[in-house]
Design an enzyme around this catalytic site. Structure first.
Site, PDB file in Angstrom:
ATOM      1  N   LYS A 210       0.787  -1.129  -0.020  1.00 44.75           N
ATOM      2  CA  LYS A 210       0.088   0.303   0.048  1.00 44.75           C
ATOM      3  C   LYS A 210       0.984   0.923  -0.058  1.00 44.75           C
ATOM      4  CE  LYS A 210      -3.852   2.357   2.546  1.00 44.75           C
ATOM      5  NZ  LYS A 210      -4.273   2.344   3.872  1.00 44.75           N
ATOM      6  N   GLU A 216      10.251  -4.711   4.699  1.00 51.21           N
ATOM      7  CA  GLU A 216      10.553  -6.080   3.882  1.00 51.21           C
ATOM      8  C   GLU A 216      10.629  -6.856   2.639  1.00 51.21           C
ATOM      9  OE1 GLU A 216       9.159  -4.537   6.102  1.00 51.21           O
ATOM     10  OE2 GLU A 216      10.118  -6.001   8.911  1.00 51.21           O
ATOM     11  N   GLY A 270      -4.477  -1.507   5.382  1.00 47.38           N
ATOM     12  CA  GLY A 270      -3.952  -3.035   4.882  1.00 47.38           C
ATOM     13  C   GLY A 270      -4.594  -4.857   5.255  1.00 47.38           C
ATOM     14  N   ARG A 271      -5.304  -4.155   6.452  1.00 48.63           N
ATOM     15  CA  ARG A 271      -5.321  -5.858   6.970  1.00 48.63           C
ATOM     16  C   ARG A 271      -7.133  -6.037   5.716  1.00 48.63           C
ATOM     17  NH1 ARG A 271      -4.825  -2.585  10.630  1.00 48.63           N
ATOM     18  NH2 ARG A 271      -6.282  -1.638  11.686  1.00 48.63           N
ATOM     19  N   GLU A 356      -4.372  -6.289  15.062  1.00 52.85           N
ATOM     20  CA  GLU A 356      -3.822  -5.391  14.382  1.00 52.85           C
ATOM     21  C   GLU A 356      -5.132  -3.376  14.989  1.00 52.85           C
ATOM     22  OE1 GLU A 356      -1.605  -3.450  10.427  1.00 52.85           O
ATOM     23  OE2 GLU A 356      -0.430  -4.383  11.451  1.00 52.85           O
ATOM     24  N   HIS A 387      -3.108 -32.779  18.778  1.00 46.72           N
ATOM     25  CA  HIS A 387      -2.077 -33.657  18.814  1.00 46.72           C
ATOM     26  C   HIS A 387      -1.163 -32.921  19.419  1.00 46.72           C
ATOM     27  CE1 HIS A 387      -3.691 -37.187  17.772  1.00 46.72           C
ATOM     28  NE2 HIS A 387      -4.573 -36.951  16.960  1.00 46.72           N
ATOM     29  N   LYS A 515       9.270  -0.106  13.184  1.00 47.02           N
ATOM     30  CA  LYS A 515       9.369  -0.154  12.384  1.00 47.02           C
ATOM     31  C   LYS A 515      11.047   1.523  12.525  1.00 47.02           C
ATOM     32  CE  LYS A 515       5.715  -0.827   9.012  1.00 47.02           C
ATOM     33  NZ  LYS A 515       4.694  -0.379   8.436  1.00 47.02           N
TER      34      LYS A 515
END
Ligand code: F6P
Length: 550
Positions: A210, A216, A270-271, A356, A387, A515
């Site tokens: 965005k 990253e 973004g999410r 978030e 398990h 950041k």
């Protein structure tokens, strides 16, 4: 000056819920079923192809009536409509919140700040879907005039988790499409592993960001660009790069093919962006029809959320059951347990969506939240979880709220095995809710003809208290429309909870400090020997970098 927005504890219904929580705590789930022979009928709501069975939650009709009263006392209907019409409800960033506009079907306009964003969304969606279909059909070809066999989505957070989860979930709908892979982490290993066997002649990279400033994503994108430059040269580079961003200038500077650039907007978090061109890798995987079906599922839940009476409103019930578990029953975590391996990444997706959004400690007006907010989300595919950590869920001292998700039909044409998953899921929800009391254990031990001493010793170890609060979400099959419904359900659940807690579900100021520090720490890590004046722990860690880095 508009009236300050109320949050949960400002409402009379909240005090009633506190009283009811005391009363309900005295009854086991087994007793709640005994009190209402039609508990399942009263507590299973079906809408838009989803069946939400909350009969094993620690609630009764009085509590649900209170949920409805709380919703009204919070003016939830008008808060919902404010979001859908584009009010700047994300007040700390002064932005509208319009991920719902991304899945509208009608051609009506939606004016926001003087711009018809309805038309904007439709035209960008059409560009993206045409691009996706052309990549799938080999109409859009590589710099050596070949079809693409591998599409690599480079992004992180909302620019990765949604598409990655959805592509895996909808694998059975992606036959004939190019392979779609996802690179997100900054350490370079995902990219290296992928490129080790990739053919540069037939690989298309899609940079999803965005902001187009995320460390990253830019790092991985630059590494991918170097890989293509080294093998194909600068002239051939643009044909191997597409991008999705708000930042048109950055896409241009990176060298993205001019026709392969797709817009997104500030009024989509973004999410919440998988519905936008950020979902282009999903559209390449499942095609136009599949993506439009995905959108239609989300739209069905939008319509349901806006119209359904509170007692039959899936996002309202899911949202307030979550608030009830966290703030009134004191359960701070929510385990998401999908009984379908293709939903293995759903917990990770919901971690960002929920944590978030509602991982906040202040309300919209800046005052501290009056209640604990947001569950810690975790989880694994169901049978794997059984398990792994179900021992704690059954007999541990730590309690968690539980969301079980169960497709009835197999996602991979293996119905006999999906039937075993169904049996596992239903067994677990019954055991977690009803438990096994001392009399049942004694009878079981008696059948084993153990000595009285051995039976007495084993008794406490084999009892299951039960009464673990859980919801069971059932659906026919994991197809694009159903996945869209599930995602929209959780999105609106998150919104409902933010109204109760009073926080802003759509900003994320808490990610900025990390950041900023990262940017300032990069030179320290590059030259640890030159570092002075930092904390002792940071200096200590850097000394290990200096000593141990090869
Ligand atoms: O985690 C912080 C965040 O800003 C998320 O909100 C976002 O989804 C992610 O980073 C990636 O941001 P972008 O899409 O701008 O690269």
């Amino acid at each position: 000056m508009s009236q300050p927005l109320r949050s949960g504890t400002d409402c009379a219904a909240w005090r009633e819920l506190e009283t009811l929580a005391q009363a309900i705590s005295a009854s086991s789930t087994r007793e709640l079923f005994a009190q209402d022979a039609q508990r399942f009928e009263h507590c299973c709501i079906e809408a838009a192809g989803l069946a939400l069975d909350y009969s094993r939650q620690r609630v009764d009709a009085r509590v649900v009536n209170c949920f409805a009263a709380l919703a009204d006392q919070l003016s939830l209907r008008s808060r919902i409509e404010a979001m859908f019409r584009g009010d700047a409800i994300n007040s700390t960033e002064n932005r509208a919140v319009l991920h719902t506009a991304l899945r509208r079907s009608d051609a009506t306009s939606l004016e926001v700040a003087g711009e018809d964003i309805g038309a904007l969304v439709r035209s960008e969606r059409e560009r993206m879907l045409t691009f996706a279909e052309d990549v799938r059909a080999g109409i859009i070809r590589s710099s050596s005039d070949q079809s693409f066999t591998l599409v690599v989505n480079i992004g992180i957070g909302g620019s990765d988790l949604g598409p990655a989860m959805a592509v895996q979930a909808l694998k059975q709908f992606s036959s004939g499409a190019p392979g779609v892979a996802f690179v997100s982490n900054v350490d370079g290993c995902q990219l290296a592993d992928l490129l080790e066997h990739a053919d540069p002649e037939r690989t298309l990279f899609i940079i999803c960001s965005k902001t187009f400033t995320t460390l990253e994503t830019l790092t991985n994108a630059r590494s991918a660009r170097a890989w293509i430059l080294q093998r194909l040269g600068p002239k051939r580079l643009p044909q191997h790069f597409a991008a999705v961003s708000v930042n048109a200038k950055a896409m241009d500077e990176f060298g993205v093919h001019p026709a392969y650039r797709f817009a997104m907007w500030d009024w989509v978090g973004g999410r919440y962006s998988v519905w936008s061109a950020i979902g282009v890798s999903l559209a390449i995987a499942i095609g136009r029809a599949g993506f439009e079906s995905f959108l239609s599922g989300g739209r069905e839940i939008d319509e349901h959320f806006r119209a359904a009476p509170w007692h039959e409103n899936l996002p309202l019930l899911a949202g307030l059951l979550g608030v009830w578990n966290i703030d009134l029953l004191g359960l701070p975590t929510l385990a998401v347990l999908p009984y379908d391996s293709r939903l293995a990444r759903l917990p990770a997706y919901l971690q960002q969506l929920e944590m978030e959004s509602n991982g906040k400690h202040v309300r919209l007006d800046g005052t501290p939240t009056a209640l604990p907010t947001c569950p810690v989300i975790w989880g694994e595919p169901g049978n794997n979880a059984q398990h792994s950590f179900f021992q704690l869920l059954h007999q541990g001292t730590q309690r968690a709220a539980l969301d079980f998700l169960l497709p009835i039909n197999s996602s991979c044409a293996s119905q006999p095995q999906q039937d075993l998953a169904i049996a596992s899921c239903l067994a677990q929800v019954e055991a977690l809710a009803l438990g096994k009391d001392a009399d049942q254990v004694r009878a079981e031990l008696a059948r084993q003809k153990l000595s009285p001493e051995r039976s007495a010793a084993l008794l406490p170890h084999k009892m299951h208290e039960g009464s673990r609060p859980l919801s069971l979400l059932l659906f026919e099959r994991l197809d694009p429309a159903t996945l869209g419904r599930i995602i929209a359900l959780y999105e609106h659940k998150v919104f409902v909870q933010s109204v109760v807690w009073g926080d802003n579900a759509f900003d994320q100021w808490g990610v900025e400090l990390g950041k900023t520090l990262t940017e300032s720490f990069i030179p320290l890590v590059q030259k640890p020997e030159a570092v002075t004046g930092q904390s002792s722990s940071l200096m200590g860690a850097l000394s290990y970098v200096q000593r141990w880095r090869n």
